[in-house]
Design a protein around this motif. Structure first.
Motif, PDB file in Angstrom:
ATOM      1  N   PHE A  21     -13.577   6.441  10.126  1.00 17.81           N
ATOM      2  CA  PHE A  21     -13.615   7.213   8.641  1.00 17.81           C
ATOM      3  C   PHE A  21     -12.264   7.638   8.508  1.00 17.81           C
ATOM      4  CE2 PHE A  21     -13.610  10.873   6.114  1.00 17.81           C
ATOM      5  CZ  PHE A  21     -14.605  10.809   5.323  1.00 17.81           C
ATOM      6  N   PHE A  22     -11.704   7.049   7.380  1.00 19.64           N
ATOM      7  CA  PHE A  22     -10.302   7.439   7.113  1.00 19.64           C
ATOM      8  C   PHE A  22      -9.937   7.649   5.578  1.00 19.64           C
ATOM      9  CE2 PHE A  22     -10.806   2.881   8.259  1.00 19.64           C
ATOM     10  CZ  PHE A  22     -10.097   2.321   7.083  1.00 19.64           C
ATOM     11  N   VAL A  23      -8.886   8.356   5.467  1.00 24.99           N
ATOM     12  CA  VAL A  23      -8.350   8.704   3.971  1.00 24.99           C
ATOM     13  C   VAL A  23      -6.971   8.486   3.916  1.00 24.99           C
ATOM     14  CG1 VAL A  23      -7.976  10.498   2.297  1.00 24.99           C
ATOM     15  CG2 VAL A  23      -9.814  10.726   4.245  1.00 24.99           C
ATOM     16  N   PHE A  24      -6.598   7.491   2.739  1.00 28.14           N
ATOM     17  CA  PHE A  24      -5.265   7.177   2.479  1.00 28.14           C
ATOM     18  C   PHE A  24      -4.692   7.136   1.223  1.00 28.14           C
ATOM     19  CE2 PHE A  24      -7.739   3.144   2.520  1.00 28.14           C
ATOM     20  CZ  PHE A  24      -6.919   2.622   1.696  1.00 28.14           C
ATOM     21  N   ASN A  25      -3.578   7.171   0.738  1.00 27.26           N
ATOM     22  CA  ASN A  25      -2.748   7.134  -0.555  1.00 27.26           C
ATOM     23  C   ASN A  25      -2.317   5.852  -0.549  1.00 27.26           C
ATOM     24  OD1 ASN A  25      -1.440   7.678  -2.925  1.00 27.26           O
ATOM     25  ND2 ASN A  25      -2.427   9.547  -2.985  1.00 27.26           N
ATOM     26  N   THR A  26      -2.555   5.016  -1.584  1.00 27.62           N
ATOM     27  CA  THR A  26      -1.777   3.620  -1.707  1.00 27.62           C
ATOM     28  C   THR A  26      -0.327   3.894  -2.234  1.00 27.62           C
ATOM     29  OG1 THR A  26      -3.032   3.621  -3.961  1.00 27.62           O
ATOM     30  CG2 THR A  26      -4.020   2.488  -2.058  1.00 27.62           C
ATOM     31  N   GLU A  27      -0.244   5.134  -2.739  1.00 26.32           N
ATOM     32  CA  GLU A  27       1.145   5.265  -3.424  1.00 26.32           C
ATOM     33  C   GLU A  27       2.337   5.749  -2.178  1.00 26.32           C
ATOM     34  OE1 GLU A  27       1.082   7.803  -6.789  1.00 26.32           O
ATOM     35  OE2 GLU A  27       0.827   5.993  -8.052  1.00 26.32           O
ATOM     36  N   TYR A  28       1.654   6.219  -0.915  1.00 28.22           N
ATOM     37  CA  TYR A  28       2.474   6.810   0.033  1.00 28.22           C
ATOM     38  C   TYR A  28       2.999   5.544   0.922  1.00 28.22           C
ATOM     39  CZ  TYR A  28       0.607  11.421  -1.073  1.00 28.22           C
ATOM     40  OH  TYR A  28       0.249  12.404  -1.875  1.00 28.22           O
ATOM     41  N   GLY A  29       4.281   5.693   1.580  1.00 24.59           N
ATOM     42  CA  GLY A  29       4.805   4.621   2.396  1.00 24.59           C
ATOM     43  C   GLY A  29       4.956   3.395   1.768  1.00 24.59           C
ATOM     44  N   PRO A  30       5.595   3.355   0.633  1.00 27.78           N
ATOM     45  CA  PRO A  30       5.451   1.868  -0.045  1.00 27.78           C
ATOM     46  C   PRO A  30       6.570   0.719   0.520  1.00 27.78           C
ATOM     47  CG  PRO A  30       6.963   3.568  -1.334  1.00 27.78           C
ATOM     48  CD  PRO A  30       6.184   4.241  -0.220  1.00 27.78           C
ATOM     49  N   LYS A  31       7.412   1.329   1.451  1.00 27.86           N
ATOM     50  CA  LYS A  31       8.497   0.283   2.043  1.00 27.86           C
ATOM     51  C   LYS A  31       8.025   0.057   3.311  1.00 27.86           C
ATOM     52  CE  LYS A  31      12.348   2.729  -0.156  1.00 27.86           C
ATOM     53  NZ  LYS A  31      13.753   3.297  -0.069  1.00 27.86           N
ATOM     54  N   GLU A  32       8.406  -1.268   3.897  1.00 29.80           N
ATOM     55  CA  GLU A  32       8.014  -1.783   5.170  1.00 29.80           C
ATOM     56  C   GLU A  32       8.529  -0.998   6.116  1.00 29.80           C
ATOM     57  OE1 GLU A  32       8.666  -6.116   7.588  1.00 29.80           O
ATOM     58  OE2 GLU A  32       9.300  -5.710   5.390  1.00 29.80           O
TER      59      GLU A  32
END
Length: 463
Positions: free
Chosen positions: A14-25
Motif C-alpha cells: 500500500f503506497f502513496v506517491f506524488n508524480t511531480e516530486y523527484g523529477p530528476k534522475e
C-alpha cells in the motif's frame, strides 16, 4: 503442501506517491510519501512506484479515464488519484491452492476470487477515512507551508494503524456501497428528536453540527452527506465497538455522571468530577461552511441512543462546560432512548416472526440508505448466511450494473440451486439471494416484488 481450499486474499503493498516530486534522475525516492510494509528496502519501493507511475502514464495514452487496476497471475493492483498528482496504490495477493497433478504439486491461482470494484472501494475508503481525521493532502501541505515531511508524518501515523484493521478476505458488496443504516420512526418521535437537537444547539452555541443515532442506526444528521457517510463508518466499526469492549471489561471505571439518567460521554471527560481531565477528543475535518473545517468530536450516549456533537476547535472546552452539557443531555436522551426502544422492539419483533428463505441488500445512491440481511453481525462481518461464491456473484452483478447508466435487472440460477437477482432502478439497487430448489423464474419475480413491498417501504418513517 496440497490444500482443499484456496488461501485468502491478503494485502501485499500500500503506497502513496506524488508524480511531480523527484523529477530528476536519482531523486525518485522523493516521490514516496508512504509505503507499506515499511521494512521493504528503498530500491524496491522506488521500483514499485516507478512501475505504477509508468502503468498510469501508459494507460493515459489510450483513454481519458485514469487507470484503475492491473492484473497479474499472483497479484491485483488498484490505483486511485484522490487529488491532482497524488496517487494511492494497493496491491493484494491472488488466492491460490496447491494440488497434486501427475505426482507433482501444481499451484492454481483463483483470479475470480478478487474483484476490482471491491478493492477499489476499500482503497477509496482508506483515503476518505484519512481525510476526515487529517484533512486533504493539499490542505496539510498548505498548513505546513509546503513542508512535505509534515504530510509524510501524518500518513505514517494514520496508515500504520489503519491498515492493520483492513479485513480484505471479508470485503464484499457492502464495501462498494458503504451505506448508512437509517432507523425508521413515526413522525412524532422524529420531530421530538429534531426539537431536542434544535434546543441543544440553541442552548450550547459552540455545538455546530450534530448527528443522532439509536442502536447504531442513523436517525438525524446535520452534516454533509459524504462526511456523515465516513463518520458513520468510523462510529459503527471503530468507536462504538471499542467503547463497548471497554464497558464489558469494566476498564472505563466511570462514576455516575448524574442522578436520574444513564447518560455519559463516550469521547470527552471520563470523570466529570475531575476538572483537569478532558479525556480523549478526536479531531475531525468536515466540509460545511468551510473546506476542511477542524472540529472536536464529542460523543455522548444514554442507553442505546447516541448523539455526536462537532465543536469547532477554536471554541473553548472544559469540564465545567461538559457538566452543563451532561445535565442537559442526560435526562432528555434517557427519555428519548426509552421511547424509541418501544417502537424499535415492536418493529424487530414484527420482522422476525418467520425465518425468511432469502437474503437481500438494498442501497439508495441519492440518500446513501442501506439495508441488508446478508450478515448476522454486520459490523464484524460474521455469521454469513450465504456461501462466499454467492457473495462474489453479488459483487459481479453489481459491477456489471454499474458499468452503464441505464437501469437493468439480472437473474442468475446457480448450480447450488440459489436464485440471485440484481435490480437497478431510479438510483436504487436491490439484490436478493433466494434458496428455493423448485422455484421458476415467474415465482422468483413475484417473491422479489413481495419482498420490496414488505421490507423496503419504510426506510425513514413507520406507516
Amino acid at each position: 503442501m496440497a490444500g482443499n481450499s484456496p488461501s485468502s486474499v491478503a494485502l501485499l503493498n500500500f503506497f502513496v506517491f506524488n508524480t511531480e516530486y523527484g523529477p530528476k534522475e536519482g531523486e525518485e525516492h522523493k516521490k514516496i510519501l508512504y509505503f507499506y510494509p515499511p521494512e521493504v528496502d528503498l530500491d524496491t519501493k522506488i521500483k514499485r512506484i516507478g512501475l505504477s507511475e509508468a502503468v498510469v502514464k501508459f494507460a493515459d495514452t489510450f483513454s481519458d479515464k485514469p487507470c484503475q487496476s492491473l492484473h497479474t497471475q499472483k497479484a491485483r493492483q488498484v490505483f486511485f488519484e484522490p487529488e491532482p498528482c497524488f496517487w494511492m496504490v494497493m496491491m493484494a495477493s491472488i488466492p491460490y491452492k496447491e494440488k497434486l497433478k501427475d505426482g507433482q504439486v501444481v499451484t492454481e491461482y483463483r483470479d475470480d476470487y478478487v474483484q476490482d470494484s471491491i478493492l477499489e472501494s476499500v482503497l477509496k475508503q482508506a483515503y476518505k477515512m484519512f481525510k476526515i481525521f487529517n484533512g486533504t493532502f493539499t490542505t496539510i501541505l498548505m498548513r505546513a507551508n509546503g513542508e512535505v515531511e509534515s504530510l509524510k508524518q501524518r500518513l505514517d501515523h494514520f496508515y500504520s494503524k489503519y491498515l492493520l484493521t483492513l479485513k480484505l478476505p471479508q470485503a464484499d458488496i457492502l464495501d462498494v456501497f458503504n451505506g448508512i443504516h437509517f432507523l425508521p420512526l413515526d413522525k412524532n418521535t422524529y420531530l421530538r428528536i429534531q426539537c431536542f437537537i434544535n434546543s441543544l444547539e440553541a442552548t450550547f452555541p459552540f455545538v455546530k453540527y450534530t448527528a443522532f443515532l439509536y442502536n447504531e442506526k442513523l436517525v438525524w444528521s446535520g452534516l454533509e452527506q459524504e462526511d456523515m457517510r465516513i463518520m458513520y463508518k468510523y462510529l459503527t466499526t471503530s468507536l462504538f465497538p471499542a467503547y463497548m469492549e471497554q464497558e464489558l471489561q469494566g476498564t472505563q471505571n466511570r462514576p455516575p455522571s448524574g442522578i436520574g439518567h444513564y447518560g455519559k460521554f463516550m469521547t470527552g471527560p471520563p470523570d466529570l468530577s475531575n476538572d483537569r481531565n478532558m479525556g480523549k477528543l478526536p479531531r475531525v475535518f468536515v466540509n460545511t461552511e468551510e473546506i476542511d473545517e477542524e472540529c472536536y468530536l464529542m460523543v455522548y450516549t444514554a442507553l442505546s441512543a447516541t448523539i455526536c456533537m462537532l465543536v469547532n476547535v477554536k471554541s473553548p472546552l472544559n469540564v465545567p462546560l461538559c457538566r452543563k452539557l451532561d445535565t442537559f443531555l442526560g435526562p432528555k436522551m434517557t427519555k428519548l432512548a426509552t421511547d424509541i426502544s418501544e417502537q424499535y422492539s415492536k418493529r424487530v419483533a414484527a420482522l422476525n416472526t418467520t425465518d425468511p428463505v432469502f437474503k437481500y441488500v438494498y442501497f439508495n445512491h441519492m440518500n446513501l440508505a442501506q439495508q441488508t440481511t446478508v450478515h448476522i453481525d454486520l459490523q464484524k462481518r460474521s455469521g454469513v448466511n450465504i456461501p462466499p461464491d454467492i457473495l462474489r456473484l453479488l459483487g459481479d452483478i453489481n459491477a456489471d450494473l454499474s458499468r452503464g447508466n441505464e437501469d437493468g435487472e439480472t437473474v442468475v440460477k446457480t448450480n447450488s440451486d440459489y436464485w440471485v437477482v440484481g435490480k437497478k432502478s431510479d438510483q436504487r439497487e436491490f439484490y436478493v439471494v433466494i434458496n428455493q430448489r423448485n422455484a421458476n423464474l415467474i415465482e422468483i419475480n413475484e417473491e422479489v416484488k413481495r419482498l420490496c413491498t414488505t421490507y423496503l417501504n419504510s426506510i425513514f418513517f413507520l406507516d
